[in-house]
Design a protein around this motif. Structure first.
Motif, PDB file in Angstrom:
ATOM      1  N   ILE A   1      39.871  44.253 -15.716  1.00  0.00           N
ATOM      2  CA  ILE A   1      40.215  42.893 -15.474  1.00  0.00           C
ATOM      3  C   ILE A   1      41.507  42.510 -16.178  1.00  0.00           C
ATOM      4  CG2 ILE A   1      40.004  40.225 -15.805  1.00  0.00           C
ATOM      5  CD1 ILE A   1      36.844  40.949 -15.145  1.00  0.00           C
TER       6      ILE A   1
ATOM      7  N   SER B   1      43.883  39.135 -17.216  1.00  0.00           N
ATOM      8  CA  SER B   1      43.864  37.967 -17.101  1.00  0.00           C
ATOM      9  C   SER B   1      44.718  36.843 -18.416  1.00  0.00           C
ATOM     10  CB  SER B   1      42.532  37.281 -16.584  1.00  0.00           C
ATOM     11  OG  SER B   1      42.587  35.854 -16.989  1.00  0.00           O
TER      12      SER B   1
ATOM     13  N   THR C   1      34.237  45.532 -13.736  1.00  0.00           N
ATOM     14  CA  THR C   1      33.498  44.385 -12.944  1.00  0.00           C
ATOM     15  C   THR C   1      33.987  44.938 -11.504  1.00  0.00           C
ATOM     16  OG1 THR C   1      34.007  43.097 -14.528  1.00  0.00           O
ATOM     17  CG2 THR C   1      33.863  41.999 -12.287  1.00  0.00           C
TER      18      THR C   1
ATOM     19  N   THR D   1      35.087  41.339  -6.455  1.00  0.00           N
ATOM     20  CA  THR D   1      34.690  39.892  -7.054  1.00  0.00           C
ATOM     21  C   THR D   1      35.243  38.771  -6.214  1.00  0.00           C
ATOM     22  OG1 THR D   1      34.040  40.900  -9.101  1.00  0.00           O
ATOM     23  CG2 THR D   1      34.540  38.491  -9.008  1.00  0.00           C
ATOM     24  N   PRO D   2      36.714  38.896  -6.227  1.00  0.00           N
ATOM     25  CA  PRO D   2      37.542  37.741  -5.294  1.00  0.00           C
ATOM     26  C   PRO D   2      36.968  37.416  -4.089  1.00  0.00           C
ATOM     27  CG  PRO D   2      39.216  39.317  -6.348  1.00  0.00           C
ATOM     28  CD  PRO D   2      37.684  39.894  -6.500  1.00  0.00           C
TER      29      PRO D   2
ATOM     30  N   GLN E   1      38.221  30.259  -8.644  1.00  0.00           N
ATOM     31  CA  GLN E   1      37.441  30.992  -9.606  1.00  0.00           C
ATOM     32  C   GLN E   1      37.699  32.352 -10.274  1.00  0.00           C
ATOM     33  OE1 GLN E   1      33.607  30.855  -7.325  1.00  0.00           O
ATOM     34  NE2 GLN E   1      32.817  29.723  -9.102  1.00  0.00           N
ATOM     35  N   THR E   2      38.954  32.745  -9.267  1.00  0.00           N
ATOM     36  CA  THR E   2      39.593  34.059  -9.826  1.00  0.00           C
ATOM     37  C   THR E   2      40.767  33.906  -9.777  1.00  0.00           C
ATOM     38  OG1 THR E   2      39.547  34.860  -7.422  1.00  0.00           O
ATOM     39  CG2 THR E   2      37.664  35.498  -9.129  1.00  0.00           C
TER      40      THR E   2
ATOM     41  N   VAL F   1      43.358  36.153 -12.236  1.00  0.00           N
ATOM     42  CA  VAL F   1      42.765  37.369 -12.560  1.00  0.00           C
ATOM     43  C   VAL F   1      43.089  38.380 -11.453  1.00  0.00           C
ATOM     44  CG1 VAL F   1      40.380  38.214 -13.096  1.00  0.00           C
ATOM     45  CG2 VAL F   1      41.028  35.918 -13.501  1.00  0.00           C
TER      46      VAL F   1
ATOM     47  N   PHE G   1      42.062  42.127 -10.548  1.00  0.00           N
ATOM     48  CA  PHE G   1      40.975  43.229 -10.590  1.00  0.00           C
ATOM     49  C   PHE G   1      41.296  44.599 -10.216  1.00  0.00           C
ATOM     50  CE2 PHE G   1      38.838  39.124 -10.091  1.00  0.00           C
ATOM     51  CZ  PHE G   1      37.766  39.149 -10.942  1.00  0.00           C
TER      52      PHE G   1
END
Length: 173
Positions: free
Chosen positions: A7, A9, A33, A37-38, A45-46, A49, A51
């Protein structure tokens, strides 16, 4: 600390790994992670960020840990274990023989444990499938444990680490 090597960010600042020295042996604890996730969360929420893909990230981090004298690595990986792990593993083997590059796929801990060397134990999160016994990859000998979802049980495993080499020598449930 928050651990997740893949990650990036400006808002969150997870550590890639931490090193603990236990009875003179350096143990690496590496976080990861799912790069999927996205696709599981709302875009807000992402935001900001990134990944990174799992396999190249883990390979890079294992090199860094080895350069610091770590020979026993425990992955805290949020990639999940399939509900029918034995059947899914057979599919992974078939897919692995057909594909040489897994970097564009969403992968599970079974796949990562098979395709990456240098991780001794994966403590899995990411699915509600739970297993009472560890999975041991037949090629890499990576152990993978997955508790049941919703904190409905507590797992326990004892690792035996060779003090001189710092390598995993066995385990007991």
């Amino acid at each position: 600390p928050l651990l997740s090597a893949n990650i990036e960010s400006p808002v969150h600042n997870p550590e890639d790994y931490i090193i603990k020295t236990l009875q003179g042996v350096k143990i690496g604890l590496l976080g990861l992670t799912t790069s999927n996730t996205p696709n599981k969360l709302l875009p807000v929420q992402t935001e900001q960020v990134i990944f990174q893909k799992e396999i190249p990230t883990v390979n890079d981090q294992i090199k860094k840990l080895k350069s610091q004298g770590v020979n026993c690595n425990i992955g805290l990986f949020h990639l999940g274990v399939p509900y029918q792990r034995e059947d899914e593993f057979s599919e992974v083997i078939d897919t692995y023989e057909e594909e040489s590059d897994f970097t564009d796929r969403v992968i599970t801990n079974l796949e990562l444990g098979h395709l990456v060397t240098g991780v001794d134990l994966i403590v899995s999160g990411g699915t509600n499938a739970g297993y009472n016994s560890p999975w041991e990859d037949p090629q890499t000998h990576t152990l993978i444990v997955q508790g049941y979802g919703g904190a409905s049980n507590i797992g326990h495993i004892v690792l035996y680490v060779h003090r001189e080499s710092g390598t995993l020598a066995g385990y007991q449930q």
